[in-house]
Design a protein around this motif. Structure first.
Motif, PDB file in Angstrom:
ATOM      1  N   GLY A 253       0.819  -1.207   0.000  1.00 52.86           N
ATOM      2  CA  GLY A 253       0.000   0.000   0.000  1.00 52.86           C
ATOM      3  C   GLY A 253       0.852   1.256   0.000  1.00 52.86           C
ATOM      4  N   HIS A 254       0.364   2.279  -0.684  1.00 53.03           N
ATOM      5  CA  HIS A 254       0.998   3.587  -0.713  1.00 53.03           C
ATOM      6  C   HIS A 254       2.386   3.560  -1.341  1.00 53.03           C
ATOM      7  N   ASP A 255       3.424   3.453  -0.534  1.00 49.18           N
ATOM      8  CA  ASP A 255       4.757   3.815  -1.009  1.00 49.18           C
ATOM      9  C   ASP A 255       5.673   2.602  -1.131  1.00 49.18           C
ATOM     10  N   PHE A 256       6.702   2.778  -1.950  1.00 47.58           N
ATOM     11  CA  PHE A 256       7.802   1.810  -2.041  1.00 47.58           C
ATOM     12  C   PHE A 256       9.058   2.600  -2.348  1.00 47.58           C
TER      13      PHE A 256
ATOM     14  N   ASN B 239      21.152  -1.474  -2.772  1.00 48.61           N
ATOM     15  CA  ASN B 239      21.521  -2.777  -3.322  1.00 48.61           C
ATOM     16  C   ASN B 239      20.513  -3.289  -4.359  1.00 48.61           C
ATOM     17  N   GLY B 240      19.567  -2.444  -4.730  1.00 48.62           N
ATOM     18  CA  GLY B 240      18.611  -2.842  -5.752  1.00 48.62           C
ATOM     19  C   GLY B 240      17.355  -3.483  -5.199  1.00 48.62           C
ATOM     20  N   HIS B 241      17.372  -3.831  -3.914  1.00 48.16           N
ATOM     21  CA  HIS B 241      16.165  -4.382  -3.303  1.00 48.16           C
ATOM     22  C   HIS B 241      15.083  -3.305  -3.242  1.00 48.16           C
ATOM     23  N   ILE B 242      13.866  -3.759  -3.048  1.00 55.18           N
ATOM     24  CA  ILE B 242      12.754  -2.819  -2.950  1.00 55.18           C
ATOM     25  C   ILE B 242      12.114  -2.961  -1.572  1.00 55.18           C
TER      26      ILE B 242
ATOM     27  N   ILE C  27      12.137  -6.824  -0.463  1.00 58.17           N
ATOM     28  CA  ILE C  27      12.270  -7.986  -1.347  1.00 58.17           C
ATOM     29  C   ILE C  27      13.475  -7.805  -2.262  1.00 58.17           C
ATOM     30  N   ASP C  28      14.050  -8.931  -2.653  1.00 58.03           N
ATOM     31  CA  ASP C  28      15.105  -8.828  -3.671  1.00 58.03           C
ATOM     32  C   ASP C  28      14.438  -8.904  -5.046  1.00 58.03           C
ATOM     33  N   ARG C  29      15.250  -8.833  -6.097  1.00 56.55           N
ATOM     34  CA  ARG C  29      14.676  -8.778  -7.442  1.00 56.55           C
ATOM     35  C   ARG C  29      14.118 -10.124  -7.907  1.00 56.55           C
ATOM     36  N   ASP C  30      14.313 -11.170  -7.082  1.00 60.86           N
ATOM     37  CA  ASP C  30      13.647 -12.426  -7.389  1.00 60.86           C
ATOM     38  C   ASP C  30      12.319 -12.540  -6.657  1.00 60.86           C
TER      39      ASP C  30
END
Lengths: 390, 397
Positions: free
Chosen positions: B117-120, B125-128, B168-171
């Motif tokens: 929800g809302h923001d990310f 390191n590329g994680h989100i 989360i990582d990119r996987d």
């Protein structure tokens, strides 16, 4: 200033078939003036008063203007709705009656017997104030929380009748906004006499509108908590229902920021009509404070969206038929105040209104305000309007 | 129809010498029934559209331009009703899917992020890292009973939903998470007395500080909260008593916190107003603010955003009015734009936008990109600067 908000002014929309024909009286928060305009936005009359608004004005059936003014040096001048003086001015601006009391606030009602109902702040006794919940401590005024009184004042200034809120309302059970400052308790902001002689009143910080039995002082009916939020201007309609401007400020739960005009049936507390709120105009209609609403004889409703200075008329089917944006940038704001296009209240008077009979000739062309401005003032106003492209 | 809706749209003010030049990215709200607006827009300072991305889901709530030129976008995968979690409209702003879309509109990466929800935000390191109303975060009853504030009895089916921060990582693997109720203090982190007890604390923005810790906007607490990334502990509480239902809290280069103070449920009885505030976290004092004159001319009860530009100006989005503008440190408006796209949001006509991001022409993500407005000539004929009269004279009186 926002250009997007301030660049459209005057009568923006007029459906002459569906709108209720008449003149519109409105009182801007800025300046010391009350303006009467026709449906095309042309000036019909203008009253310059010695006081800033505090904050209501109505045209009486005798053609005079009754004006609630603000005494800026008053002890409670910093409070929202502070007043201190009532003035009755004739069509030409001469003072024919006045009532001074530094604790008067908001509004008034001229009764059928010729007396005047007023709202007055009275000190809440410490033992009662201590029981009031809600609001941050320390927001009292010099330690005092101000309660409410309603007074009936005769034309000679004598007190005829009085109702003191804390003698009738229990501070332990009377609802109160949990975030509003403790400067005032329930913050009355409207009072009017009903056809049966009882009194209709609005307590903004309680989210309550109520009918007070004039003889006993008891609350005969009350409604609002959970439905209203810091409402203004309840008025009784011919069908007995009550029309109220629900500002929607400090509502419980998630706030989207919108106001609603509500018609409620006091017999069963059912909402029979509303504009705004859940409707499609949702976030386009919002005035957190101020505001007024008036049911017109043809069934339309005139609404004053106070903080944006927008006055508009809608049909029972919610169709917009007249819209006006306050465009009176005539005065520099008083020292310490910001420029504002806000409007306290607005009322429409039909062409057959008795107060208009004696004097009014509706202008057919642009016409300057009669008499009330001095020649120098008049010139200044014209120059200012000219510079703005009017 | 009203003055607001009939009022000027599109570009209203532009002072090229004082404004910070760049391209504006925004994603207007829309709903699936209304199919015309499935785009995120990139617009130049003149109000001309230079690029757009077609997006398969409505925004939940915004997108950002990555340095590689792709759009990272949170989409609203399922409506509140479809989620079937009993949520009310307080849970508006739910996303559910993260998409990376290249310049030509191809989806190059996606991850389902249920209850986002809302923001990310994208980490170094590329994680989100994103905010979620994950059922895992529901406040246990013994803690819920101790949470102070809010309107009694307004829990959601007897429960308080606590926010969860997820990395989360990119996987798509969860590599880190933070449950709000484990770290907030029910005695100190009290809810606004007018809010429902359905959520605690209601996160609406996440920002990674230079020290690696996380700055959170905890809306229902009327406070900005900083947490230690390693331990999860609360290490800072800012703005209490000064800001109300704020959004978009960011750390500036000078270490101060910039935020959008909505002013909803403010402890005042004045015409409501929003402001943008710069707080010194050391003293908790307001060191800069922008307010309109009169203040009530600038108000968004919900949402809103603010972004400090390299030249010191601040770009502000007044969500409820679909109005974005840029002010100098002195408060002068040097750029102003009102979104002319009316779509449908929550069943009503709306030109609302959650956030706007400005990217200067030398931003790496724009390198070598075709930014010629001629590419979208027909769009600009309908929505561009020439479509809206600029010089409107007041009428009558």
């Amino acid at each position: 200033m926002s250009y997007a908000r301030t660049s459209l002014k005057g009568v923006m929309f007029y459906d002459s078939v569906k709108a209720y024909n008449g003149v519109t009286l409105f009182t801007p928060m800025e300046g010391r003036d009350v303006w009467l305009i026709d449906m095309m936005g042309r000036l019909v009359n203008h009253w310059r008063t010695p006081y800033q608004p505090g904050c209501d004005a109505k045209l009486l059936p005798n053609g005079n203007l009754l004006y609630a003014g603000k005494i800026t040096s008053g002890p409670l001048a910093g409070l929202e709705g502070a007043g201190g003086i009532l003035l009755e001015l004739d069509w030409d601006g001469n003072v024919v009656w006045e009532c001074k009391d530094p604790y008067l606030h908001h509004t008034f009602d001229r009764m059928q017997n010729g007396n005047t109902l007023v709202l007055k702040w009275v000190k809440l006794p410490d033992n009662i104030a201590g029981r009031v919940k809600g609001g941050d401590s320390g927001t009292e005024i010099d330690g005092v929380m101000w309660g409410e009184a309603i007074q009936e004042i005769a034309i000679d200034g004598k007190l005829v009748w009085e109702w003191v809120a804390h003698e009738h309302l229990d501070p332990d059970v009377t609802p109160r906004c949990p975030v509003c400052p403790r400067s005032t308790w329930i913050h009355a902001n409207a009072v009017s006499e009903l056809p049966d002689g009882n009194i209709l009143v609005s307590f903004a910080k309680s989210d309550v509108i109520a009918i007070i039995d004039k003889r006993t002082g008891d609350i005969k009916w009350q409604w609002g908590p959970g439905k209203l939020a810091h409402q203004h201007c309840p008025t009784v309609l011919d069908n007995g229902n009550i029309l109220v401007f629900d500002n929607g400020m400090h509502p419980g739960g998630f706030a989207w920021g919108f106001s609603t005009v509500i018609e409620v049936n006091p017999k069963n507390n059912e909402i029979v009509w509303e504009y705004g709120g859940g409707g499609e105009e949702c976030l386009d209609f919002y005035s957190s404070t101020l505001g007024s609403c008036q049911r017109l004889p043809n069934g339309n409703t005139l609404i004053c969206e106070g903080t944006t200075g927008r006055i508009f008329e809608i049909t029972p089917a919610l169709e917009l038929v007249w819209e006006f944006a306050n465009n009176l940038p005539l005065y520099e704001p008083p020292p310490g105040q910001t420029r504002s296009h806000m409007v306290c209240s607005a009322y429409r008077y039909g062409m057959d209104y008795s107060g208009l009979k004696r004097t009014v000739s509706i202008p057919t062309e642009r016409q300057s305000a009669p008499g009330t401005l001095s020649e120098t003032e008049e010139k200044a106003v014209r120059a200012r309007l000219g510079a703005l492209g009017y | 129809m009203s003055v607001t809706k009939m009022g000027p749209k599109g570009l209203i003010v532009y002072n090229p010498t004082k404004a910070y030049n760049g391209y504006n990215l925004f994603c207007p709200f829309w709903e699936p029934l209304y199919t015309e607006a499935k785009y995120c827009w990139l617009m130049d300072m003149e109000g001309r559209f230079v690029h757009r991305w077609r997006v398969p889901y409505p925004p939940g709530c915004h997108g950002i331009l990555l340095p590689n030129g792709n759009l990272l976008y949170a989409g609203n995968l399922k409506t509140i009703q479809e989620l079937g979690l009993g949520w009310t409209e307080e849970f508006s702003g739910v996303g559910g899917i993260l998409l990376e879309i290249d310049w030509d509109g191809n989806i190059v990466w996606e991850a389902e992020v249920p209850c986002q929800g809302h923001d990310f935000t994208v980490m170094e390191n590329g994680h989100i890292m994103y905010i979620a109303w994950d059922p895992k975060g529901i406040v246990p009853d013994e803690i819920a009973a101790r949470v102070k504030g809010g309107r009694p009895g307004t829990e959601l089916n007897g429960k308080i939903w606590g926010d969860v921060l997820i990395e989360i990582d990119r996987d798509g693997n969860r590599v880190w998470e933070w449950l709000a109720y484990e770290h907030l203090d029910p005695e100190v982190d009290t809810l606004c007395p007018l809010e429902n007890r359905s959520q605690w604390p209601y996160l609406n923005s996440v920002w990674i500080c230079r020290d690696g810790n996380v700055l959170l906007s905890t809306r229902y607490l009327n406070q900005v909260t900083k947490i230690d990334y390693k331990t999860g502990k609360v290490i800072g509480r800012y703005g209490r008593g000064k800001i109300f239902h704020q959004h978009d809290c960011r750390e500036l280069d000078n270490g101060n916190i910039l935020l959008f103070d909505n002013g909803t449920h403010r402890h005042e009885y004045e015409p409501e107003y929003s402001r943008v505030v710069e707080l010194d976290p050391g003293t908790d004092e307001v060191v800069w603010e922008y307010k309109a004159n009169p203040p009530s001319d600038f108000f968004s009860a919900h949402s809103g955003g603010c972004e400090r530009q390299p030249n010191g100006n601040t770009v502000i989005i007044e969500t409820a009015k679909g109005r974005m503008f840029e002010v100098t440190p002195g408060g002068e408006i040097v750029w102003e734009y009102v979104n002319p796209h009316y779509t449908c949001y929550r069943g009503r006509p709306s030109n609302q936008i959650w956030r706007v991001h400005r990217y200067s022409p030398d931003y790496p993500g724009l390198k070598g990109k075709d930014l010629n407005p001629e590419k979208l000539a027909w769009v600009n004929r309908i929505w561009g600067p020439d479509a809206f009269p600029r010089d409107i004279k007041p009428c009558l009186f």
